[in-house]
Design a protein around this motif. Structure first.
Motif, PDB file in Angstrom:
ATOM      1  N   TYR A  20       0.662  -1.173   0.029  1.00 59.87           N
ATOM      2  CA  TYR A  20       0.079   0.282  -0.331  1.00 59.87           C
ATOM      3  C   TYR A  20       0.894   1.467   0.202  1.00 59.87           C
ATOM      4  CZ  TYR A  20      -4.109  -3.160   0.589  1.00 59.87           C
ATOM      5  OH  TYR A  20      -5.358  -4.167   0.461  1.00 59.87           O
ATOM      6  N   TYR A  36      -5.379   2.853  -5.625  1.00 63.40           N
ATOM      7  CA  TYR A  36      -5.848   1.529  -4.627  1.00 63.40           C
ATOM      8  C   TYR A  36      -8.067   2.025  -5.841  1.00 63.40           C
ATOM      9  CZ  TYR A  36      -8.344  -0.930  -1.226  1.00 63.40           C
ATOM     10  OH  TYR A  36      -9.124  -1.639  -0.585  1.00 63.40           O
ATOM     11  N   ALA A  45      -8.228   0.110   9.200  1.00 65.79           N
ATOM     12  CA  ALA A  45      -7.516   0.015   8.733  1.00 65.79           C
ATOM     13  C   ALA A  45      -8.602   0.295   7.401  1.00 65.79           C
ATOM     14  CB  ALA A  45      -7.685  -1.597   7.920  1.00 65.79           C
ATOM     15  N   ASP A  60      -5.109   3.305   9.883  1.00 67.76           N
ATOM     16  CA  ASP A  60      -4.493   2.968   8.699  1.00 67.76           C
ATOM     17  C   ASP A  60      -2.901   2.371   9.182  1.00 67.76           C
ATOM     18  OD1 ASP A  60      -5.425   1.711   6.336  1.00 67.76           O
ATOM     19  OD2 ASP A  60      -3.669   1.850   6.053  1.00 67.76           O
ATOM     20  N   GLY A  61      -2.065   1.394   8.798  1.00 67.76           N
ATOM     21  CA  GLY A  61      -0.883   1.065   8.877  1.00 67.76           C
ATOM     22  C   GLY A  61       0.000   2.154   7.998  1.00 67.76           C
ATOM     23  N   GLN A 106      -1.452   3.770  12.426  1.00 63.89           N
ATOM     24  CA  GLN A 106      -1.441   3.350  13.269  1.00 63.89           C
ATOM     25  C   GLN A 106      -1.400   1.240  13.349  1.00 63.89           C
ATOM     26  OE1 GLN A 106      -4.077   3.400  16.984  1.00 63.89           O
ATOM     27  NE2 GLN A 106      -3.055   5.324  17.938  1.00 63.89           N
ATOM     28  N   ASP A 107      -0.138   0.894  13.580  1.00 65.79           N
ATOM     29  CA  ASP A 107      -0.261  -0.574  13.569  1.00 65.79           C
ATOM     30  C   ASP A 107      -1.311  -1.227  14.090  1.00 65.79           C
ATOM     31  OD1 ASP A 107      -0.129  -3.116  13.646  1.00 65.79           O
ATOM     32  OD2 ASP A 107       1.863  -3.430  13.013  1.00 65.79           O
ATOM     33  N   MET A 108      -2.441  -1.689  13.592  1.00 65.60           N
ATOM     34  CA  MET A 108      -3.640  -1.980  14.221  1.00 65.60           C
ATOM     35  C   MET A 108      -3.350  -3.570  15.630  1.00 65.60           C
ATOM     36  SD  MET A 108      -6.269  -4.208  11.625  1.00 65.60           S
ATOM     37  CE  MET A 108      -5.748  -4.732  10.061  1.00 65.60           C
ATOM     38  N   LEU A 133     -12.861  -3.330   7.687  1.00 63.12           N
ATOM     39  CA  LEU A 133     -14.039  -3.357   6.530  1.00 63.12           C
ATOM     40  C   LEU A 133     -12.801  -4.069   5.140  1.00 63.12           C
ATOM     41  CD1 LEU A 133     -16.336  -1.231   6.710  1.00 63.12           C
ATOM     42  CD2 LEU A 133     -16.551  -3.614   7.179  1.00 63.12           C
ATOM     43  N   TYR A 134     -13.304  -5.125   4.237  1.00 66.59           N
ATOM     44  CA  TYR A 134     -12.600  -5.348   3.393  1.00 66.59           C
ATOM     45  C   TYR A 134     -11.383  -6.722   2.754  1.00 66.59           C
ATOM     46  CZ  TYR A 134     -11.716  -4.966  -1.899  1.00 66.59           C
ATOM     47  OH  TYR A 134     -11.465  -5.741  -3.362  1.00 66.59           O
ATOM     48  N   SER A 178      -9.629  -6.897   5.904  1.00 63.96           N
ATOM     49  CA  SER A 178      -8.459  -6.357   6.353  1.00 63.96           C
ATOM     50  C   SER A 178      -7.683  -7.062   7.223  1.00 63.96           C
ATOM     51  CB  SER A 178      -8.369  -4.455   6.872  1.00 63.96           C
ATOM     52  OG  SER A 178      -8.763  -3.767   5.604  1.00 63.96           O
TER      53      SER A 178
HETATM   54  C1  LIG Z   1      -7.591  -4.576   1.306  1.00 66.24           C
HETATM   55  S1  LIG Z   1      -7.291  -2.809   2.242  1.00 66.24           S
HETATM   56  C2  LIG Z   1      -8.683  -2.235   3.062  1.00 66.24           C
HETATM   57  C3  LIG Z   1      -8.761  -0.813   2.649  1.00 66.24           C
HETATM   58  C4  LIG Z   1     -10.507  -0.288   3.570  1.00 66.24           C
HETATM   59  N1  LIG Z   1     -10.971  -0.788   4.869  1.00 66.24           N
HETATM   60  C5  LIG Z   1     -11.211  -0.198   1.993  1.00 66.24           C
HETATM   61  O1  LIG Z   1     -12.402  -0.874   2.564  1.00 66.24           O
HETATM   62  O2  LIG Z   1     -11.435  -0.207   1.064  1.00 66.24           O
HETATM   63  C6  LIG Z   1      -6.455  -3.076   4.011  1.00 66.24           C
HETATM   64  C7  LIG Z   1      -5.863  -2.051   4.585  1.00 66.24           C
HETATM   65  O3  LIG Z   1      -5.698  -2.377   5.749  1.00 66.24           O
HETATM   66  C8  LIG Z   1      -4.460  -2.258   6.628  1.00 66.24           C
HETATM   67  N2  LIG Z   1      -3.331  -2.752   7.080  1.00 66.24           N
HETATM   68  C9  LIG Z   1      -2.854  -4.058   6.615  1.00 66.24           C
HETATM   69  N3  LIG Z   1      -2.260  -4.510   7.705  1.00 66.24           N
HETATM   70  C10 LIG Z   1      -2.240  -3.176   8.241  1.00 66.24           C
HETATM   71  C11 LIG Z   1      -1.195  -3.270  10.109  1.00 66.24           C
HETATM   72  N4  LIG Z   1      -1.037  -3.937  10.359  1.00 66.24           N
HETATM   73  N5  LIG Z   1      -2.068  -2.661  11.159  1.00 66.24           N
HETATM   74  C12 LIG Z   1      -2.905  -1.522  10.384  1.00 66.24           C
HETATM   75  N6  LIG Z   1      -2.923  -1.183   8.989  1.00 66.24           N
HETATM   76  C13 LIG Z   1      -3.172  -2.404   8.121  1.00 66.24           C
HETATM   77  C14 LIG Z   1      -4.152  -1.354   5.099  1.00 66.24           C
HETATM   78  O4  LIG Z   1      -2.698  -0.418   5.589  1.00 66.24           O
HETATM   79  C15 LIG Z   1      -4.637  -1.348   3.953  1.00 66.24           C
HETATM   80  O5  LIG Z   1      -5.197   0.161   4.031  1.00 66.24           O
END
Ligand SMILES: C[S@@+](CC[C@H](N)C(=O)[O-])C[C@H]1O[C@@H](n2cnc3c(N)ncnc32)[C@H](O)[C@@H]1O
Length: 269
Positions: free
Chosen positions: A4, A11, A45, A66-67, A97-99, A114-115, A117
């Protein structure tokens, strides 16, 4: 290069925004079904912020986490653009933040993730760390809503598959391979983005872990959540064995939690 990064700017244009656009009306029905009233929410996320911004437009106070700094930059850009159009300040705040190490300065009534994540959590301990962090930031009675790809979906749609989106200025190729032993899919994302007469190429690899629903349910309940709904995503039907995506609704118990005796809310497996 991480994930990302360059993908963030394209995206939405590559078609990924359509998931959020489909999710928004479904989320409205879910919140009504689970009797969640408007207040403050965490959009975990949040990516490029489509859901966060739409919820803020409906009057929610939204914390978008989001990370990826690049995804958040897109979200901020969209917010600025929409404030220009609406001439209205949205109550939305972006946090990188890292979730797995979630920290908010205030409690929220609703958390969404969602999606798929959460499929990015490749080991069970990480998935549970997210559930624990969300449980901590939810107010008593608050609801967590998330969807995840099932192991069936990863094995069926994301094994040795190639998906191509090709428009005039952008080509995105998704090539996947599924590791049946680990129940894990890796998708190689190759993007060609037109820049004048040339195309800029970028490659990222995304890995998603499939978890049996019983395992997800165990992690949630171990943390303290009550599972209030488990649906074939975008419906209110119970998931079957060949369900590609499950939508979960999990409640943090508390004084203000609404009664959970809705006979229609499905937790059948
Ligand atoms: C498939 S995308 C979905 C984004 C959004 N929720 C959507 O519906 O379009 C996955 C998201 O998870 C975030 N992500 C993945 N690992 C993460 C983490 N450890 N901490 C925070 N965000 C994270 C990515 O940066 C990305 O934005």
């Amino acid at each position: 290069m991480g994930i990302y990064e360059r993908y963030a700017a394209i995206y939405d244009a590559s078609g990924q925004i359509s998931f959020s656009l489909q999710m928004l009306p479904y989320l409205d029905s879910l919140l009504e079904r689970h009797r969640v009233t408007r207040g403050s929410m965490l959009e975990l996320a949040c990516g490029t912020g489509t859901v966060a911004l739409a919820m803020a437009r409906k009057g929610w106070r939204v914390l978008g986490v989001d990370g990826s700094a690049h995804m958040l930059a897109e979200a901020r850009r969209k917010q600025t653009q929409s404030q220009g159009e609406d001439a209205q300040a949205l109550d939305v705040h972006w946090l990188q933040q890292d979730m797995r190490h979630l920290a908010l300065g205030e409690p929220v009534q609703l958390a969404t993730c969602l999606y798929d994540s959460l499929n990015y959590m490749l080991v069970s301990e990480d998935l549970q760390a997210v559930f624990r962090g969300v449980y901590r930031v939810l107010a008593p009675g608050g609801l967590l809503v998330f969807d995840m790809n099932t192991p069936w979906a990863l094995a069926t749609f994301w094994d040795d598959s190639t998906y191509v989106t090709d428009t005039q200025d952008l080509t995105v190729i998704l090539e996947s391979r599924f590791d049946a032993y680990r129940q894990r899919t890796t998708v190689k994302v190759t993007c060609f983005e037109r820049q004048g007469d040339l195309y800029r190429k970028a490659i990222e690899e995304h890995t998603e872990q499939g978890y049996p629903r019983e395992h997800i349910a165990t992690l949630l309940t171990d943390v303290g959540f009550q599972i209030e709904g488990m649906y074939h995503c975008f419906t209110f039907e119970p998931p079957t064995a060949s369900c590609p995506r499950i939508l979960w609704a999990a409640r943090k118990p508390g004084a203000s939690a609404p009664s959970t005796d809705d006979p229609d809310a499905s937790t059948d497996s």
